[in-house]
Enzyme design. Structure first.
Site, mmCIF file in Angstrom:
data_model
loop_
_atom_site.group_PDB
_atom_site.id
_atom_site.type_symbol
_atom_site.label_atom_id
_atom_site.label_comp_id
_atom_site.label_asym_id
_atom_site.label_seq_id
_atom_site.Cartn_x
_atom_site.Cartn_y
_atom_site.Cartn_z
ATOM 1 N N GLY A 88 24.597 49.544 37.208
ATOM 2 C CA GLY A 88 24.726 47.777 37.005
ATOM 3 C C GLY A 88 24.593 47.103 35.913
ATOM 4 N N ARG A 106 31.606 52.782 46.993
ATOM 5 C CA ARG A 106 32.593 53.062 48.351
ATOM 6 C C ARG A 106 33.159 52.120 48.652
ATOM 7 N NH1 ARG A 106 30.221 57.300 50.487
ATOM 8 N NH2 ARG A 106 30.743 56.562 52.489
ATOM 9 N N HIS A 152 37.681 46.062 38.303
ATOM 10 C CA HIS A 152 37.978 47.446 38.772
ATOM 11 C C HIS A 152 38.378 47.720 37.086
ATOM 12 C CE1 HIS A 152 40.221 50.662 39.590
ATOM 13 N NE2 HIS A 152 41.347 51.480 38.630
ATOM 14 N N THR A 154 40.662 42.878 49.296
ATOM 15 C CA THR A 154 41.697 42.793 50.025
ATOM 16 C C THR A 154 41.439 44.537 50.563
ATOM 17 O OG1 THR A 154 43.698 43.884 48.947
ATOM 18 C CG2 THR A 154 43.642 41.655 49.282
ATOM 19 N N LEU A 177 42.607 49.574 48.598
ATOM 20 C CA LEU A 177 41.363 50.126 47.810
ATOM 21 C C LEU A 177 42.260 49.490 46.378
ATOM 22 C CD1 LEU A 177 38.797 51.426 47.113
ATOM 23 C CD2 LEU A 177 40.580 52.882 45.851
ATOM 24 N N GLN A 207 34.109 44.325 27.308
ATOM 25 C CA GLN A 207 35.268 43.239 28.161
ATOM 26 C C GLN A 207 34.639 43.868 29.392
ATOM 27 O OE1 GLN A 207 36.788 41.269 26.243
ATOM 28 N NE2 GLN A 207 35.652 42.380 24.259
ATOM 29 N N GLU A 208 34.377 43.902 30.526
ATOM 30 C CA GLU A 208 33.985 43.786 31.620
ATOM 31 C C GLU A 208 32.933 42.508 31.371
ATOM 32 O OE1 GLU A 208 33.587 46.860 33.988
ATOM 33 O OE2 GLU A 208 35.131 48.267 33.300
#
Ligand code: GRF
Length: 217
Positions: free
Chosen positions: A12, A88, A106, A138, A141, A170-171
């Protein structure tokens, strides 16, 4: 105040970054996990944020799980549903229910390296640049259109852990900025064309060379 619901499955750290740098005009109303042991739930609880667990193992099918998950999410009337390490695969019905307000991060420069093990695959491919992408979700995946990307160099002595840590830093910058652009209405998904639309003056606000909206066609 726009309502944000964040979905996690584990550590998290991106959720934590979003809570700590929550955009003006938005509030994280709930953090929901498909795993009761997700470490991130403790941080959310400590912040006084509502938490919930919808355990995928309790449901006989993806459809049944997604329906229960949507029910849990919709109690918080979300303007934005933010996937932050939520592990998921979601059904097309779920994705369509939240079309235009469902975001994911991602750990690669999509469309390179969709799926798992992105850092190992980037090293194996010998790329010079790697990074992270925030995109609208969308049904395909990791296939939704990018909102913002952050790039990092791949250095000669990198192993998977070193590269993952450089990308993760960076995320944590990228996701709050992308969510802020969404909350301010600067960027939206054109559901009909499946393309991202930026306000014309948005390019002036780009943070740095390594953090920019995708170039317009
Ligand atoms: C991040 O690298 C994210 O890009 C990917 O899963 C990881 C989750 O990390 N989808 P955390 O749970 O946010 O710390």
């Amino acid at each position: 105040m726009q309502s944000v619901v964040i979905l996690i499955s584990g550590r998290g750290s991106n959720m934590e970054a979003l809570v700590r740098a929550c955009p003006a005009g938005a509030q994280v109303r709930a953090v929901i996990s498909n795993r009761a042991d997700a470490a991130g739930l403790d941080f959310a609880r400590a912040q006084g944020i509502a938490t919930d667990v919808v355990a995928h193992r309790d449901f006989p099918s993806r459809e049944a799980f997604d329906a229960a998950l949507a029910q849990a999410i919709d109690r918080f009337a979300p303007d934005w549903v933010v996937l932050a390490g939520f592990m998921r695969v979601l059904t097309a019905g779920f994705v369509e229910h939240y079309a235009g307000r469902l975001l994911n991060i991602h750990p690669s420069l999509l469309p390179a390296f969709p799926g798992l093990d992105t850092h190992a695959r980037a090293l194996a491919a010998g790329v010079c640049l790697h990074g992270a992408t925030v995109h609208f979700v969308t049904p395909e995946l990791d296939g939704g259109p990018p909102i913002m990307q952050a790039a990092v160099p791949v250095l000669p002595d990198d192993d998977e852990d070193a590269l993952a840590a450089r990308v993760l830093a960076q995320e944590h910058r990228l996701y709050p900025q992308a969510l802020a652009a969404c909350v301010r209405g600067e960027v939206r998904l054109d559901v009909a064309t499946g393309r991202v639309q930026w306000q014309a003056d948005r390019l002036a606000a780009a943070d740095a060379a390594l953090l920019a909206p995708p170039l317009r066609a």
